[in-house]
Motif scaffolding. Sequence first.
Motif, PDB file in Angstrom:
ATOM      1  N   ILE A 160       8.010 -13.310  25.794  1.00 56.60           N
ATOM      2  CA  ILE A 160       9.116 -12.501  26.336  1.00 56.60           C
ATOM      3  C   ILE A 160      10.226 -12.346  25.310  1.00 56.60           C
ATOM      4  CG2 ILE A 160      10.887 -12.401  28.136  1.00 56.60           C
ATOM      5  CD1 ILE A 160       8.794 -13.922  29.947  1.00 56.60           C
ATOM      6  N   VAL A 161      10.595 -13.432  24.651  1.00 52.56           N
ATOM      7  CA  VAL A 161      11.645 -13.383  23.627  1.00 52.56           C
ATOM      8  C   VAL A 161      11.229 -12.465  22.476  1.00 52.56           C
ATOM      9  CG1 VAL A 161      12.887 -14.751  21.893  1.00 52.56           C
ATOM     10  CG2 VAL A 161      12.676 -15.599  24.239  1.00 52.56           C
ATOM     11  N   THR A 162       9.995 -12.582  22.026  1.00 51.45           N
ATOM     12  CA  THR A 162       9.491 -11.724  20.948  1.00 51.45           C
ATOM     13  C   THR A 162       9.538 -10.261  21.371  1.00 51.45           C
ATOM     14  OG1 THR A 162       8.087 -13.480  20.081  1.00 51.45           O
ATOM     15  CG2 THR A 162       7.475 -11.218  19.494  1.00 51.45           C
ATOM     16  N   TYR A 163       9.142  -9.972  22.613  1.00 53.15           N
ATOM     17  CA  TYR A 163       9.165  -8.590  23.112  1.00 53.15           C
ATOM     18  C   TYR A 163      10.592  -8.051  23.124  1.00 53.15           C
ATOM     19  CZ  TYR A 163       8.541  -4.539  26.111  1.00 53.15           C
ATOM     20  OH  TYR A 163       8.542  -3.253  26.610  1.00 53.15           O
ATOM     21  N   ILE A 164      11.527  -8.821  23.653  1.00 51.61           N
ATOM     22  CA  ILE A 164      12.927  -8.365  23.718  1.00 51.61           C
ATOM     23  C   ILE A 164      13.474  -8.127  22.314  1.00 51.61           C
ATOM     24  CG2 ILE A 164      15.288  -9.067  24.325  1.00 51.61           C
ATOM     25  CD1 ILE A 164      14.030 -10.448  26.821  1.00 51.61           C
ATOM     26  N   ARG A 165      13.202  -9.040  21.403  1.00 56.10           N
ATOM     27  CA  ARG A 165      13.697  -8.869  20.023  1.00 56.10           C
ATOM     28  C   ARG A 165      13.122  -7.607  19.384  1.00 56.10           C
ATOM     29  NH1 ARG A 165      13.434 -15.190  18.333  1.00 56.10           N
ATOM     30  NH2 ARG A 165      15.519 -15.708  19.063  1.00 56.10           N
ATOM     31  N   ALA A 166      11.833  -7.375  19.591  1.00 50.86           N
ATOM     32  CA  ALA A 166      11.195  -6.171  19.042  1.00 50.86           C
ATOM     33  C   ALA A 166      11.799  -4.905  19.647  1.00 50.86           C
ATOM     34  CB  ALA A 166       9.687  -6.212  19.267  1.00 50.86           C
ATOM     35  N   ARG A 167      12.032  -4.922  20.942  1.00 53.26           N
ATOM     36  CA  ARG A 167      12.627  -3.746  21.603  1.00 53.26           C
ATOM     37  C   ARG A 167      14.061  -3.522  21.121  1.00 53.26           C
ATOM     38  NH1 ARG A 167      10.558  -0.105  22.130  1.00 53.26           N
ATOM     39  NH2 ARG A 167      12.371   0.668  23.265  1.00 53.26           N
ATOM     40  N   LEU A 168      14.821  -4.593  20.902  1.00 52.02           N
ATOM     41  CA  LEU A 168      16.191  -4.444  20.410  1.00 52.02           C
ATOM     42  C   LEU A 168      16.203  -3.882  18.992  1.00 52.02           C
ATOM     43  CD1 LEU A 168      17.834  -7.712  21.775  1.00 52.02           C
ATOM     44  CD2 LEU A 168      18.357  -5.361  22.477  1.00 52.02           C
ATOM     45  N   ALA A 169      15.193  -4.193  18.218  1.00 50.60           N
ATOM     46  CA  ALA A 169      15.115  -3.713  16.838  1.00 50.60           C
ATOM     47  C   ALA A 169      14.526  -2.303  16.733  1.00 50.60           C
ATOM     48  CB  ALA A 169      14.260  -4.674  15.998  1.00 50.60           C
ATOM     49  N   ALA A 170      13.899  -1.847  17.809  1.00 52.07           N
ATOM     50  CA  ALA A 170      13.235  -0.532  17.785  1.00 52.07           C
ATOM     51  C   ALA A 170      14.247   0.598  17.728  1.00 52.07           C
ATOM     52  CB  ALA A 170      12.348  -0.369  19.010  1.00 52.07           C
ATOM     53  N   LYS A 171      13.852   1.658  17.089  1.00 48.36           N
ATOM     54  CA  LYS A 171      14.678   2.865  17.051  1.00 48.36           C
ATOM     55  C   LYS A 171      14.573   3.569  18.394  1.00 48.36           C
ATOM     56  CE  LYS A 171      15.701   2.620  12.644  1.00 48.36           C
ATOM     57  NZ  LYS A 171      16.740   1.700  12.369  1.00 48.36           N
ATOM     58  N   PRO A 172      15.683   4.123  18.900  1.00 52.05           N
ATOM     59  CA  PRO A 172      15.626   4.814  20.215  1.00 52.05           C
ATOM     60  C   PRO A 172      14.732   6.033  20.211  1.00 52.05           C
ATOM     61  CG  PRO A 172      17.888   4.747  19.324  1.00 52.05           C
ATOM     62  CD  PRO A 172      16.980   4.110  18.330  1.00 52.05           C
TER      63      PRO A 172
END
Length: 172
Positions: A160-172
């Motif tokens: 879950i933490v890895t997913y959230i971090r990846a989503r926060l780093a993703a371009k909109p």
Amino acid sequence: YLCSTATDEGVAGSYTYKRAREIEQVVDVYRAKGVPASHIFLVGWSAGAWSSLIAARRFGHKFNAVIGFAPAFAGPRHETALYPWWRNEIRPRQVRDILQARRMRALVFAYPDDAFNRPRELAFLTSLSGVRLIAFDRCPERHHGTVYSACFARVAAPTIVTYIRARLAAKP
């Protein structure tokens, strides 16, 4: 945290759409306070997860992603003969509605012994680009309430933490 007051009020299955509207209202409040969509995640269990998937289909641009645990709303599978319209009519209609998204940002956990929806009943989500469905079987608890087990918290947290971090780093 949203404690929904939505009910069907004579239209079977409508409460999930009403919950999605309640979710949108909460998201809009945060957006109005300046919280960017990229920092808003919907997290739900059972009908809350199902309603969050509906919300993602309807207004997914207003938030980052859904993290759903055991999405369900149509009652347990063993009641299908008792209430056939829930699983045979209303659920398929809502599945079709969710699938209209074609793309959805979501991490969904499903459990093999879930009385409502096992991984195979939620496999339709994998046809949506951006959805990751995890058939979670790494704990002794493998039922609808597994998300509340200490084992799940320990074992699933890194994912879950890895997913959230990846989503926060993703371009909109």
